[in-house]
Write an enzyme that holds these catalytic residues in place. Structure first.
Site, mmCIF file in Angstrom:
data_model
loop_
_atom_site.group_PDB
_atom_site.id
_atom_site.type_symbol
_atom_site.label_atom_id
_atom_site.label_comp_id
_atom_site.label_asym_id
_atom_site.label_seq_id
_atom_site.Cartn_x
_atom_site.Cartn_y
_atom_site.Cartn_z
ATOM 1 N N GLY A 26 46.451 52.206 -83.151
ATOM 2 C CA GLY A 26 47.158 53.460 -82.993
ATOM 3 C C GLY A 26 48.524 53.335 -83.654
ATOM 4 O O GLY A 26 48.918 52.256 -84.120
ATOM 5 N N TYR A 27 49.261 54.434 -83.664
ATOM 6 C CA TYR A 27 50.552 54.468 -84.353
ATOM 7 C C TYR A 27 51.650 54.944 -83.428
ATOM 8 O O TYR A 27 51.566 56.003 -82.829
ATOM 9 C CB TYR A 27 50.466 55.381 -85.587
ATOM 10 N N LEU A 28 52.698 54.115 -83.334
ATOM 11 C CA LEU A 28 53.906 54.516 -82.618
ATOM 12 C C LEU A 28 54.714 55.476 -83.480
ATOM 13 O O LEU A 28 55.421 56.337 -82.964
ATOM 14 C CB LEU A 28 54.744 53.284 -82.268
#
Length: 156
Positions: A26-28
């Site tokens: 996932g991406y912060l």
């Protein structure tokens, strides 16, 4: 700190499916100038920061550190919406190693091969399963597949 130079291709037909490893990420932050990725790869966790690509899309800044897998699981809970789920296969062709990602979920049906190079113009052997080059096409960046998955645009 390093610089990543890679070219990206669609995969056509059959490729060697040996030694695959499941990856959830996932991406912060998914802004192009600085993507911050959280990844669980097998039983390990990673935090990666990537900069914006150069004009061709083949080169960009990359920094990565291994983190405890439990920390990665917790960070995935606060990531932007959308998760990338894939199996990565590593296939040696000539003097180069191709990483082939077979995607699942909303990106089912997409298979991409990447080859890391020491120079953008470095020659490499192209196996018969290597299809159209998509280096620099932002639609195929994992951070974009999270926002606009393959199922939404593959038939357009």
């Amino acid at each position: 700190m390093g610089k990543e130079i890679e070219r990206k291709f669609l995969v056509k037909g059959n490729f060697p499916k040996e030694n695959g490893i499941r990856i959830i990420q996932g991406y912060l932050s998914s802004v192009p100038e600085r993507t911050v990725r959280v990844r669980i790869k097998g039983d390990k966790g990673y935090l990666t920061v990537k900069g914006i690509g150069n004009e061709s899309g083949a080169s960009r800044f990359e920094w990565e550190i291994e983190i405890p897998v439990e920390d990665a699981k917790q960070l995935l809970n606060i990531c932007e919406p959308g998760v990338i789920d894939k199996t990565r296969y590593r296939v040696k062709v000539g003097n180069h190693l191709f990483e082939i990602d077979e995607f699942y979920g909303d990106n089912e049906g997409l298979v991409i091969a990447e080859v890391e190079l020491s120079d953008e113009n470095e020659e490499f052997e192209k196996p018969e399963w290597l299809g159209e080059e998509v280096t620099g096409d932002v639609r195929y960046y994992n951070s974009m597949l999270m926002k606009n998955p393959y199922k939404n645009w593959r038939e357009k």
